[in-house]
Design a protein around this motif. Structure first.
Motif, mmCIF file in Angstrom:
data_model
loop_
_atom_site.group_PDB
_atom_site.id
_atom_site.type_symbol
_atom_site.label_atom_id
_atom_site.label_comp_id
_atom_site.label_asym_id
_atom_site.label_seq_id
_atom_site.Cartn_x
_atom_site.Cartn_y
_atom_site.Cartn_z
ATOM 1 N N HIS A 2 -7.244 48.173 10.277
ATOM 2 C CA HIS A 2 -7.018 47.103 11.249
ATOM 3 C C HIS A 2 -6.266 45.947 10.608
ATOM 4 O O HIS A 2 -5.311 45.402 11.197
ATOM 5 C CB HIS A 2 -8.355 46.616 11.802
ATOM 6 N N LEU A 3 -6.666 45.539 9.414
ATOM 7 C CA LEU A 3 -6.022 44.417 8.743
ATOM 8 C C LEU A 3 -4.570 44.734 8.394
ATOM 9 O O LEU A 3 -3.673 43.897 8.579
ATOM 10 C CB LEU A 3 -6.806 44.042 7.488
ATOM 11 N N ILE B 23 5.629 47.545 -9.326
ATOM 12 C CA ILE B 23 6.315 46.986 -8.158
ATOM 13 C C ILE B 23 6.178 45.465 -8.153
ATOM 14 O O ILE B 23 7.158 44.735 -7.941
ATOM 15 C CB ILE B 23 5.742 47.581 -6.863
ATOM 16 N N ARG B 24 4.966 44.978 -8.405
ATOM 17 C CA ARG B 24 4.740 43.535 -8.419
ATOM 18 C C ARG B 24 5.563 42.851 -9.498
ATOM 19 O O ARG B 24 6.099 41.748 -9.297
ATOM 20 C CB ARG B 24 3.256 43.245 -8.630
ATOM 21 N N ASP B 25 5.668 43.478 -10.662
ATOM 22 C CA ASP B 25 6.448 42.894 -11.748
ATOM 23 C C ASP B 25 7.929 42.821 -11.383
ATOM 24 O O ASP B 25 8.612 41.839 -11.715
ATOM 25 C CB ASP B 25 6.269 43.709 -13.031
ATOM 26 N N ARG B 26 8.419 43.852 -10.724
ATOM 27 C CA ARG B 26 9.840 43.890 -10.362
ATOM 28 C C ARG B 26 10.148 42.964 -9.185
ATOM 29 O O ARG B 26 11.217 42.356 -9.147
ATOM 30 C CB ARG B 26 10.232 45.329 -10.015
ATOM 31 N N TYR B 27 9.205 42.871 -8.246
ATOM 32 C CA TYR B 27 9.429 42.081 -7.034
ATOM 33 C C TYR B 27 8.256 41.119 -6.818
ATOM 34 O O TYR B 27 7.424 41.319 -5.930
ATOM 35 C CB TYR B 27 9.598 43.012 -5.828
ATOM 36 N N PRO B 28 8.177 40.060 -7.629
ATOM 37 C CA PRO B 28 7.010 39.172 -7.581
ATOM 38 C C PRO B 28 6.843 38.423 -6.263
ATOM 39 O O PRO B 28 5.739 37.953 -5.954
ATOM 40 C CB PRO B 28 7.260 38.201 -8.747
ATOM 41 N N ASP B 29 7.909 38.288 -5.481
ATOM 42 C CA ASP B 29 7.809 37.562 -4.220
ATOM 43 C C ASP B 29 7.482 38.466 -3.026
ATOM 44 O O ASP B 29 7.326 37.974 -1.899
ATOM 45 C CB ASP B 29 9.126 36.824 -3.931
ATOM 46 N N MET B 30 7.388 39.757 -3.263
ATOM 47 C CA MET B 30 7.101 40.683 -2.170
ATOM 48 C C MET B 30 5.586 40.781 -1.942
ATOM 49 O O MET B 30 4.837 41.002 -2.891
ATOM 50 C CB MET B 30 7.662 42.072 -2.487
ATOM 51 N N PRO B 31 5.130 40.618 -0.695
ATOM 52 C CA PRO B 31 3.690 40.765 -0.440
ATOM 53 C C PRO B 31 3.218 42.196 -0.688
ATOM 54 O O PRO B 31 3.705 43.135 -0.058
ATOM 55 C CB PRO B 31 3.556 40.390 1.039
ATOM 56 N N VAL B 32 2.286 42.356 -1.601
ATOM 57 C CA VAL B 32 1.675 43.651 -1.901
ATOM 58 C C VAL B 32 0.184 43.507 -1.623
ATOM 59 O O VAL B 32 -0.542 42.858 -2.375
ATOM 60 C CB VAL B 32 1.924 44.077 -3.362
ATOM 61 N N HIS B 33 -0.265 44.099 -0.541
ATOM 62 C CA HIS B 33 -1.646 43.937 -0.105
ATOM 63 C C HIS B 33 -2.496 45.094 -0.623
ATOM 64 O O HIS B 33 -2.128 46.263 -0.486
ATOM 65 C CB HIS B 33 -1.716 43.878 1.417
#
Length: 230
Positions: A209-210, A177-187
């Motif tokens: 909570h976070l 997912i990160r490779d395909r969408y590098p600008d998307m926040p993945v926490h």
């Protein structure tokens, strides 16, 4: 907590199927609408409680019963037999039908409208962000099946939440997912699967909570200001 909501009936934009949904309005100034998407276990007492909590934060929430086509009113426990039945129902829920049901919920809410979902609902939230009209932002919690939908980019701001030790979602899938969408926040959280649910063995209060705080911040940045959308 006493229930503030009610059961309503909506008609899917996919095929006109009538399905139930839990609906709860905020008691204070309204921030917007929220389509809350269930885990594989159905619209359980836990999901209704989550909806009530979001209502306390100012959101009018609709939690559709996405498995009504397969079994109306389905609610499962966490025992192995129930989990197997729930998994089978989730596989039978086609994404076209799911997003059609979600669109009916979106249309029933005044904007801005947001989406959030857990487990199966995490992937469904991605599908909603990619396919549905009128979604201002989406928050996807540990959606294992997002990998099925990577060719369909969300059309609104979207954030993802995963547990670092989630055995059901290998880190390789998260990296895809990160490779395909590098600008998307993945926490990533020091937690396993289902960490946001206090009904699950992997519940991790700090991570829950976070992740919830990040979700509310996303909604606020995307038009969910106090008193808007009234």
């Amino acid at each position: 907590m006493s229930r503030a909501g009610e059961t309503i009936r909506l008609e899917s934009r996919a095929d006109g199927f009538a399905f139930d949904a839990y609906h709860v309005k905020p008691g204070d100034a309204r921030r917007g609408g929220l389509v809350l998407i269930q885990e594989i276990f159905g619209v359980t007492d836990h999901i209704r409680e989550v909806a009530d909590d979001f209502a306390e934060d100012g959101y009018e929430v609709i939690a559709p019963a996405f498995f009504d086509r397969q079994q109306r009113g389905f609610e499962a426990s966490y025992d192995p037999d129930d989990m197997a039945r729930a998994a089978a129902l989730s596989q039978a829920a086609l994404w076209d039908q799911v997003t059609g049901d979600a669109q009916a919920a979106i249309d029933a809410l005044q904007g801005p409208v947001f989406a959030a979902g857990f487990c199966w609902g995490g992937a469904a939230s991605w599908a909603v962000a990619a396919r549905c009209e009128g979604v201002a932002a989406a928050s996807c919690f540990y959606g294992r099946r997002i990998s099925e939908l990577l060719d369909e980019p969300p059309r609104c701001p979207t954030i993802l939440h995963f547990g670092k030790i989630d055995a059901s979602i290998p880190l390789e899938r998260v990296e895809e997912i990160r490779d395909r969408y590098p600008d998307m926040p993945v926490h990533m959280y020091d937690a396993g699967h289902g960490f946001a649910s206090d009904r699950r063995k992997d519940y991790q209060p700090d991570a829950a909570h976070l992740a919830r705080l990040r979700t509310l911040q996303l909604f606020a940045r995307s038009g969910g200001g106090r008193g808007e959308g009234a």
